[in-house]
Design an enzyme around this catalytic site. Structure first.
Site, short mmCIF file in Angstrom:
data_model
loop_
_atom_site.label_atom_id
_atom_site.label_comp_id
_atom_site.label_asym_id
_atom_site.label_seq_id
_atom_site.Cartn_x
_atom_site.Cartn_y
_atom_site.Cartn_z
N LYS A 49 25.99 -2.22 -41.18
CA LYS A 49 25.11 -3.12 -41.92
C LYS A 49 25.72 -3.44 -43.28
O LYS A 49 26.39 -2.59 -43.90
CB LYS A 49 23.73 -2.46 -42.09
CG LYS A 49 22.66 -3.36 -42.67
CD LYS A 49 21.30 -2.65 -42.68
CE LYS A 49 20.21 -3.51 -43.27
NZ LYS A 49 18.89 -2.83 -43.29
N SER A 124 15.01 -5.39 -41.58
CA SER A 124 16.12 -6.12 -42.15
C SER A 124 17.44 -5.91 -41.41
O SER A 124 18.41 -6.64 -41.66
CB SER A 124 16.30 -5.71 -43.62
OG SER A 124 16.61 -4.33 -43.71
N SER A 148 12.91 -1.02 -40.91
CA SER A 148 14.02 -1.97 -40.77
C SER A 148 15.05 -1.61 -39.73
O SER A 148 15.96 -2.40 -39.45
CB SER A 148 14.71 -2.16 -42.14
OG SER A 148 13.88 -2.89 -43.00
#
Length: 447
Positions: A49, A124, A148
Site C-alpha cells: 500500500k 482505503s 480499511s
C-alpha cells in the site's frame, strides 16, 4: 493465480518469471490498482500500500502533497517480509492518507472492483484488495484504521485481516490516526493471510506502541476443525440490507452445522461507534497531518511568505476529504470543544471496549457483517455522511484494539461478493485464524 504458500516453494528463477508476469498483468489491467511497479531485491512479490515506507521508493499516500517524496528508510513490516523470503513489489492505490471507504479520493483516480468495474473496491486499501482479487497480486499489505483492510476485502471477495493493535509495528506507516492504525495482510485465502501475518508481526523497539511479547506462528498450526463458541449480535445485523442479512443467516447455519456453538448477544454501545471514531480519528489526523506544510515533505507551493507557503501548499496539496477531516479534527480539539467532544469520545471508547470484552467472557469469537451492503457504484456516494455510515460494522474493532478478519461467504444476484468478519479478543489471533479457517471450509466460497 498461484497462492502465497505455493510461491514460497518456488526457485529464484521461477520467482523472477512470476514477478515479470505480474508486472505485465498490472500494465494491461484497467483496475488502476497499481500506482508503481518498483521491486526491491528477490523473493515472493507482495504488493505494498502507498503509505508504507520502502527505502528508495516514492511514498505518496495517494496524495498530491507528497508527489516527489522518496522514502529514506524502511518500514519494519517490510524488513520482516524480506527476512521471510518475500519482497516489496509494486505500489497499491489508496484513498488519500487512508481517509475514505471507496478509493475514490486518491490523487491517482479511483480503483475499480474486478467483480464489476463500475463498482468501487472499498477503501482505503482498495488497490491492495482489487489487485489480489483481480489476479495481479499474490497477496498485499494494507492498513486498517477503521475497517480499511476488512471492508475492501469484503467488497472484492478476498481475505483481509486486521491484527490486534500493537501486534504489527507501525514504524514506517504514514500515520492517519496513530491510536487506531494497523498494518495487515490481504490474501486469496485464510492460510495465505496467516502466512503473511506471521511474516510481519512481532515486537519493534522503534514503535512505542508495539506489544513486547512473542506469539507462536499460526500458519503452520491452522486447525479448520476447531469447535468454538461464536456470538452474533442480532440487533446489529438488522441495519444491513436484505442480501447481507440473508448471507449472514446462512453462514450462521453453516457454522452451527460445522459444530460451532452459536450464542445470541446484545451490545448497546455500537450506536456510538461512528461518532466516537470520527471525533478521535479526525483529531489525530489533524495533528499528524500538520507536518505537511511545504517545508519538510513533498510538494511546495509558490508563496511570498511563510504563512502563504503553509496555506497554499495545504490548499493545493490536500484533497477535499482530507481537508474535511482536518477541519473536523481541529474543531473537536479547539478551546471550548475539547472536553465536550474529544474527552467524551475517549470515555465512550472505553465503554465500547468493555462491551466487546463482556461478550468474550462467554464466546471465543464474534461474527458480524463487514458493510451494510455490497460495493456501491463509482460516483454514487455524494454525501460524506453516507460514506461514514458504510464503516458502521468495522470501526468498533479499531476503537477497542481488537483483531478481526473478513472473508467472502457468497455473492448476490449481481455477482458482487459478500464478506463477513470474525472478531477475537486482543492478541488471540490464533483463535481468530482457526475460526476463519473453519468458516472458510464451511461456506466453501468459490470466486
Amino acid at each position: 493465480m498461484i497462492t502465497l504458500k505455493e510461491a514460497l516453494t518456488k526457485s529464484s528463477e521461477e520467482l523472477a518469471a512470476l514477478r515479470a508476469e505480474l508486472e505485465e498483468k498490472a500494465k494491461v489491467s484497467d483496475l488502476n490498482a497499481y500506482v508503481g511497479y518498483e521491486s526491491s531485491g528477490e523473493g515472493v512479490p507482495i504488493l505494498i500500500k502507498d503509505n508504507i515506507q520502502v527505502k528508495g521508493w516514492p511514498v505518496t499516500s495517494g496524495s498530491k502533497i507528497l508527489q516527489g517524496y522518496v522514502a529514506p528508510y524502511e518500514a519494519t513490516a517490510i524488513k520482516n517480509l524480506k527476512a521471510k523470503g518475500m519482497m516489496a513489489f509494486g505500489r497499491a492505490n489508496m484513498d488519500e492518507f487512508a481517509m475514505g471507504s471507496t478509493t475514490e479520493s486518491s490523487f491517482y483516480g479511483p480503483t475499480k472492483n474486478p467483480h464489476g468495474t463500475d463498482r468501487v473496491p472499498g477503501g482505503s486499501s482498495g488497490g491492495s484488495a482489487a489487485a489480489v482479487a483481480g489476479g495481479i497480486a499474490i497477496a498485499a499489505l494494507g492498513s486498517d484504521t477503521g475497517g480499511s483492510i476488512r471492508q475492501p476485502a469484503a467488497y472484492c471477495g478476498v481475505v483481509g485481516m486486521k491484527p490486534t493493535y500493537g501486534r504489527v509495528s507501525r514504524f514506517g506507516l504514514s500515520a492517519y490516526a496513530s491510536s487506531l492504525d494497523q498494518i495487515g495482510p490481504i490474501a486469496q485465502n485464510v492460510e495465505d493471510a496467516a502466512i503473511l501475518y506471521d511474516a510481519i508481526k512481532g515486537h519493534d523497539e522503534k514503535d512505542s506502541t508495539s506489544a513486547d511479547f512473542e506469539i507462536e506462528d499460526i500458519a503452520n498450526n491452522l486447525n479448520p476443525d476447531v469447535k468454538l463458541t461464536i456470538a452474533v449480535i442480532d440487533s446489529h445485523v438488522e441495519a444491513a440490507d436484505a442480501n447481507i442479512q440473508s448471507a449472514f443467516n446462512a453462514t450462521v447455519e453453516k457454522l452451527a452445522a460445522a459444530g460451532h456453538t452459536i450464542v445470541h448477544k446484545e451490545m448497546s454501545k455500537t450506536k456510538y461507534d461512528i461518532a466516537t471514531y470520527y471525533v478521535l480519528a479526525t483529531a489525530e489526523a489533524a495533528t499528524n497531518l500538520a507536518r505537511y506544510d511545504g517545508v519538510r515533505y513533498g510538494r511546495r507551493a509558490e508563496a511570498k511568505n511563510t504563512e502563504e507557503l503553509f496555506f497554499n501548499t495545504r490548499s493545493e496539496g490536500f484533497g477535499e476529504e482530507v481537508k474535511r477531516r482536518i477541519m473536523l479534527g481541529n474543531f473537536v480539539l479547539s478551546s471550548g470543544y475539547y472536553d465536550a467532544y474529544y474527552v467524551k469520545a475517549q470515555k465512550v471508547r472505553h465503554l465500547i471496549r468493555d462491551g466487546y470484552n463482556s461478550i468474550f467472557e462467554e464466546a471465543d469469537l464474534i461474527l458480524s457483517p463487514v458493510a451494510p451492503s455490497v460495493a456501491p457504484k463509482i460516483g454514487s456516494i455524494h454525501d460524506p455522511l453516507e460514506m461514514y455510515k458504510s464503516d458502521m460494522y468495522t470501526l468498533g474493532v479499531n476503537l477497542a484494539g481488537l483483531p478481526g478478519i473478513s472473508l467472502p461467504v457468497e455473492k448476490n444476484d449481481e455477482g458482487m461478493p459478500i464478506g463477513l468478519q470474525l472478531i477475537a479478543k486482543a492478541f488471540d489471533e490464533k483463535t481468530l485464524f482457526n475460526g476463519a479457517a473453519s468458516m472458510e471450509k464451511a461456506v466453501n466460497y468459490t470466486k
